[in-house]
Design a protein around this motif. Structure first.
Motif, PDB file in Angstrom:
ATOM      1  N   ARG A 151     103.976 -57.512 -36.813  1.00 31.62           N
ATOM      2  CA  ARG A 151     103.218 -57.946 -35.643  1.00 31.62           C
ATOM      3  C   ARG A 151     102.063 -58.850 -36.034  1.00 31.62           C
TER       4      ARG A 151
ATOM      5  N   THR B 169     108.749 -50.787 -30.728  1.00 31.43           N
ATOM      6  CA  THR B 169     108.673 -51.056 -29.293  1.00 31.43           C
ATOM      7  C   THR B 169     109.708 -52.103 -28.892  1.00 31.43           C
TER       8      THR B 169
ATOM      9  N   ASP C 122     104.850 -43.443 -27.047  1.00 32.01           N
ATOM     10  CA  ASP C 122     104.470 -44.191 -28.230  1.00 32.01           C
ATOM     11  C   ASP C 122     103.322 -43.469 -28.951  1.00 32.01           C
TER      12      ASP C 122
HETATM   13 MG   LIG Z   1     104.201 -50.359 -30.432  1.00 25.91          MG
END
Ligand SMILES: [Mg+2]
Ligand SMILES: Nc1ncnc2c1ncn2[C@@H]1O[C@H](COP(=O)(O)OP(=O)(O)O)[C@@H](O)[C@H]1O
Lengths: 717, 278
Positions: B233, B58, B117
């Motif tokens: 993340r 992303t 996504d």
């Molecule tokens: Mg993502």
């Protein structure tokens, strides 16, 4: 309450044990046992007798020996630990036979010596799962955990005792196991075994003395590594040492190795430094750390030699495979002239290990280009580097076609579990765990299940049933047809793919009149995707003999008739068996089978067999059900009663709890379990196992398909 | 992302079909993905970003949107996503029915980037609407309007897909995947991941290194009880908590162990690893 009850009297105990051990056939003596038990309180008597009975299902001698020993152990061990000990003995019997199992029972004496009085011990089974995962997370070779008589590693398997009870609190005993595991991991990870144990100590007159010095020095080196790499764990280890000093005699002077220890704490210290320093400390005494494992050079050497040999060949074979794959993936995109082509083929592929960047590890390079090897090759490279320090160049030459015999690199399986399979069971058996609610843990590989063929029954049976229930089946068909999910246009929706013109016209008219305008102006195509898979699990235990078996078969015939109409996938399996090692599943209709004459004959062939070990059947069929593609999955048990098995604890609360647990596991994978029972007794335990809303009791076969229709409707509307 | 500069208590309202990312998103290239993306874009080829969750896909798209100066519309796919959700539908406003474009249509009309996504989460029949956009026709039929949109040169279709799921139900169909240029993503190499975490969280090198070690430990557990190891993340999340003063063990337990699994034994084992490190 139990404690206040009167203890059993001598005569009662005598009678009970005589019966338990069938003394007139076995000739076992029970008087001595009775003498031990008679002075105990009732609660303790019950505890021991309960375990004696459970062990009896394993072996009568083990049970007998257990009672003899347990009386002495009572005031040294918690009950939980005694239970662990008993289970370990039973496991050992299953895996290795009577003699080793008796040894486990008899070894309680040596076990008691090492245990702290009234310790809250931790059993291997309790720590295994967490610590296996823990050690798998640490980098390096994949290591296994196993039970052994002492703490040591052969460089592939880390052995821990059945029960760890050196410290008072169970929390600390767990930490101790963790520290031991981490220490042994460090031995394999930081090169403690990169030593030729056969020659390295040859110059010392007293080999044992030299080995002791070696182990003590290496411990200092490894501790420094652990302190740097896993500081949190290092704190725990020091905490354990402090506890240990408090409980045992404080070790005289751990700083005595002061001078050498500084050298070993350097990040660059290797096993060669350890070897070099031995003469400086030879002859001293080295109080062991509490977490320090035993050094077992013989086991390490044997294991390593075999591995080094095997992995060399294995790597070369794998690299050859890699080259092949690589060629297929990258076909030459430029047309080559004949000459060049030849050259290409002659040039052998060249592998190399290269340092990625300063301190960032090594990577595999093929013909000058780094390649990402698959996971198994990565692990192999890691293991080789741990043994050799690097990957020797001759390891990187891909094996030629047919150069090696697979028996050279396929590891012969020494796994106890595999031996167990080989000795006790035929191939093709499935092993399942079972939930022991008393101990709140799973017994691994406890049940042995086989899928068997069901001999076909009367081929005309199904037609006879259809005849008998003609009217009924017509009615059922209609019921199920109505449930068939089809694409249909939903009108007057507040959201949709298209405008609903009728609704719009009406609404506009309304708004001219001044009344409120509806916002339900859309139509929406509802797509049929109520995909459903149903597994019927049919009780074939002996207790279904008679009308219940007839009822089951008739109901299945009706169900098949209507399910065929619905077009959902469904399967039917029967289950029965005797004991945990003979659990049986009979295929009546697999999801892929058609409802044809062979299937019909198998339905006719459903006959009452032996017992009902529900949990293992649920686990097996859950796995099957989860392999089919469907939005909703249903597991419906047709049964006459509660879980029971031959002369076994499965007849007790244990069986009910295991069934409940198996259903819980199924539910966690998204399956909806239901039970339809043809029995009055169900009311007591079915809600506990299946949940209140998920079982029905029927007294008439004809109601069964309707109940199934109900269940369907509940799930799909 | 740090956005302390325009810290405010109100949500800013943007129209995604015209909104341009002004500030360069922080993105560290891990390979040749930027060149590859630009080449595909210049040739009007759609893109498939392959890789585990939380490895920077992303963020990469945001970066490319900024770099190419195109608006970007992101759609997170799920199993109830219908064709109308992407293309558009009629709604009623003030007694009139009005057509409202879906995100895909808006992106096509405005010549922006549409990023779908986790494409495999969408219903299979929904995905076929992207097919005519993803081959060299680059068109989008809107049946209900009787329109055929031809995508402008600047339009770009990108989808993401995590091949790690072991389920056959979650595999990308050949008819879809073969239309796309694939870019493979993985967790950044340790040195890069270190740089990223320190940038995103402001943590000191020593703690960052421990997070990296923990990441490696959990990645060792992939297929040994974990479906996936800790992603970049998750490390960033844990790092942010730590830099806000949360005790490191607690931060890692919350942001990493519990985020990775529901299995209690597995959580306990990861907590032991965390405890050993910190
Ligand atoms: Mg993502
Ligand atoms: N190459 C990278 N450069 C900068 N940040 C990155 C990079 N890779 C990962 N990150 C960090 O990881 C986080 C998660 O990445 P994200 O793009 O949301 O993952 P994905 O879309 O692959 O699931 C980002 O918010 C960012 O902090």
């Amino acid at each position: 309450m139990k404690a206040t009850e009167q203890p059993y009297a001598y005569a009662t105990l005598l009678e009970r044990l005589e019966e338990l051990y069938e003394v007139e056939f076995t000739w076992l003596k029970v008087e001595q046992l009775v003498a031990g038990l008679v002075n105990l309180d009732r609660n303790t008597q019950d505890f021991i007798l309960g375990w004696a009975e459970r062990l009896l299902t394993t072996n009568v001698y083990i049970s007998h020996e257990f009672i003899i020993r347990v009386v002495e152990a009572l005031d040294r061990l918690e009950r939980r630990v005694i239970e662990a000990w008993a289970v370990h003995a039973a496991d050992t019997f299953d895996q290795q036979g009577l003699r080793p199992a008796l040894a486990v029972i008899q070894q309680v004496d040596s076990f008691l010596e090492s245990a702290h009085a009234h310790a809250e011990g931790v059993a291997f089974d309790e720590v295994e799962s967490i610590l296996s995962t823990f050690v798998c997370g640490l980098s390096g070779r994949r290591l296994k955990l196993a039970q052994g008589e002492s703490v040591y590693t052969d460089s592939e398997t880390l052995y821990l005792p059945n029960i760890t009870a050196k410290l008072v609190k169970s929390k600390d005993n767990f930490l101790l196991c963790k520290a031991q595991v981490a220490f042994m991991w460090a031995q394999t990870r930081f090169g403690s075994f990169r030593v030729d144990f056969a020659t390295a100590f040859a110059d010392y007159p007293d080999r044992q003395q030299a080995l002791a010095a070696f182990h003590a020095l290496d411990t200092l080196r490894l501790e420094a590594y652990i302190e740097r790499e896993l500081p949190g764990l290092w704190r725990d280890m020091q905490h354990l040492e402090n506890l240990y000093d408090e409980t045992s005699c404080p070790s005289p002077d751990k700083g005595r190795l002061g001078g050498v220890s500084l050298r070993l704490q350097s990040p660059n210290a290797t096993i060669n430094d350890v070897l070099a320093l031995i003469p400086e400390v030879l002859g001293q005494s080295f109080p062991p750390r509490i977490y320090q494992p035993r050094l077992n050079p013989e086991a390490v050497t044997a294991c390593m030699l075999a591995r080094m040999e095997r992995e060399k060949i294995l790597l070369r074979v794998k690299l050859a495979e890699l080259v092949k794959e690589h060629k297929e993936e990258t076909p030459p995109d430029l047309p080559l002239s004949g000459e060049e082509e030849e050259k290409k083929e002659v040039a052998p592929p060249e592998f190399e290990m290269r340092e990625v960047q300063e301190g960032q590890g090594m990577e595999l390079v093929l013909d000058d280009k780094p390649i990402a090897p698959p996971e198994d090759v990565k692990q192999l490279l890691t293991s080789i580097m741990l043994d050799w320090g690097d990957v020797p160049p001759e390891f990187l030459v891909p094996a030629g076609d047919g150069e090696y015999d697979p028996s050279l690199y396929q590891k012969e399986e020494k796994d106890i579990e595999d031996v167990w399979k080989g000795i006790y069971h035929e191939e093709g058996a499935f092993l399942y765990r079972e939930w022991d609610f008393a101990r709140q843990h799973y017994r691994k590989n406890w049940c042995v299940l086989r899928e068997l063929e069901l001999p076909p029954g009367d081929p005309a049976y199904v037609d006879k049933v259809l005849d008998k229930y003609q009217g009924m089946i017509k009615h059922l068909r209609r019921t199920f047809e109505a449930m068939r999910d089809e694409n249909r246009l939903l009108k007057r929706q507040s959201q949709g793919d298209d405008v609903d013109i009728d609704a719009l016209v009406e609404a506009l008219a309304d708004s001219r009149d001044g009344s409120e305008m509806s916002d339900k102006l859309f139509q929406h195509m509802h797509r049929a995707d109520r995909s459903m898979a149903v597994m019927f699990m049919v009780d074939m235990s002996g207790s279904t003999k008679g009308w219940i078996n007839d009822a089951e078969r008739e109901a299945l015939v009706m169900l098949c008739e209507v399910l065929e109409k619905l077009g959902d996938s469904y399967a039917i399996y029967g289950f029965s068996g005797i004991g945990r090692k003979r659990c049986e599943i009979y295929r009546i209709k697999a999801f892929d089978d058609l409802y044809n004459s062979a299937t019909k004959a198998r339905i006719a062939g459903i006959v009452p067999k032996d017992y009902t070990r529900l949990g293992v059947a649920i686990r097996h069929l859950t796995e099957k059900l989860n392999t089919v593609e469907a939005k909703t999955r249903l597991l419906i048990t047709l049964s006459d009663g509660k879980p029971e098995d031959y002369f076994d604890i499965y007849n007790t609360q244990y069986g009910i709890e295991d069934t409940r647990q198996a259903l819980f596991e199924a539910r966690r994978t998204g399956i909806h379990p239901f039970c339809i029972t043809i029995d009055q007794r169900g009311k007591d335990y079915l809600p506990h196992m299946y949940g209140h809303a998920n079982w029905v009791e029927i007294d008439d076969v004809k109601k069964l398909p309707l109940k199934v229709a109900d269940i369907y409707r509940r799930l799909t509307s | 992302m740090e956005n302390a500069a325009n810290a405010t208590n109100h949500a800013l309202i943007h129209d995604p079909s015209t909104y341009l990312i002004e500030k360069e998103p922080y993105y560290v290239p891990v390979g040749n993905e930027i060149t590859l993306f630009e080449a595909a874009y210049a040739n009007h080829l759609p893109l498939l970003l392959k890789g585990p969750t939380g490895c920077g896909k992303t963020r990469f798209m945001e970066y490319m949107a900024w770099r190419l100066r195109r608006p970007m519309i992101t759609v997170s796919c799920h199993d109830d996503l219908t064709t109308s959700d992407l293309v558009g539908r009629y709604l009623v406003k003030n007694g009139e029915t009005v057509w409202v474009d879906g995100p895909l249509t808006r992106a096509v009309r405005s010549g922006g980037i549409c990023y779908l996504d986790e494409i495999v989460e969408a219903r299979k029949d929904t995905m076929v609407v992207i097919h005519p956009l993803a081959d060299d026709r680059r068109i989008m039929p809107i049946e209900k309007l009787g329109q055929l949109l031809e995508a402008p040169d600047s339009f770009c279709l990108a989808i993401s897909y995590n091949p790690g799921y072991q389920s056959v139900l979650k595999e990308l169909k050949q008819s879809t995947r073969q239309r796309f240029v694939a870019i493979e993503f993985d967790y950044p190499k340790p040195a890069l991941e270190r740089e990223i975490i320190m940038h995103e969280t402001g943590l000191a090198p020593a703690v960052t290194d421990k997070l990296l070690k923990l990441a490696e430990m959990t990645r060792n557990l992939k297929d040994n009880g974990l479906e996936e190891g800790a992603s970049t993340r998750l490390l960033v999340h844990a790092g942010k908590l730590i830099s806000k003063g949360v005790e490191p063990r607690a931060a890692c337990q919350g942001a990493i162990a519990l985020a990775l699994t529901d299995d209690s034994d597995m959580i306990a084992a990861i907590n032991e690893l965390i405890g050993a490190l910190f």
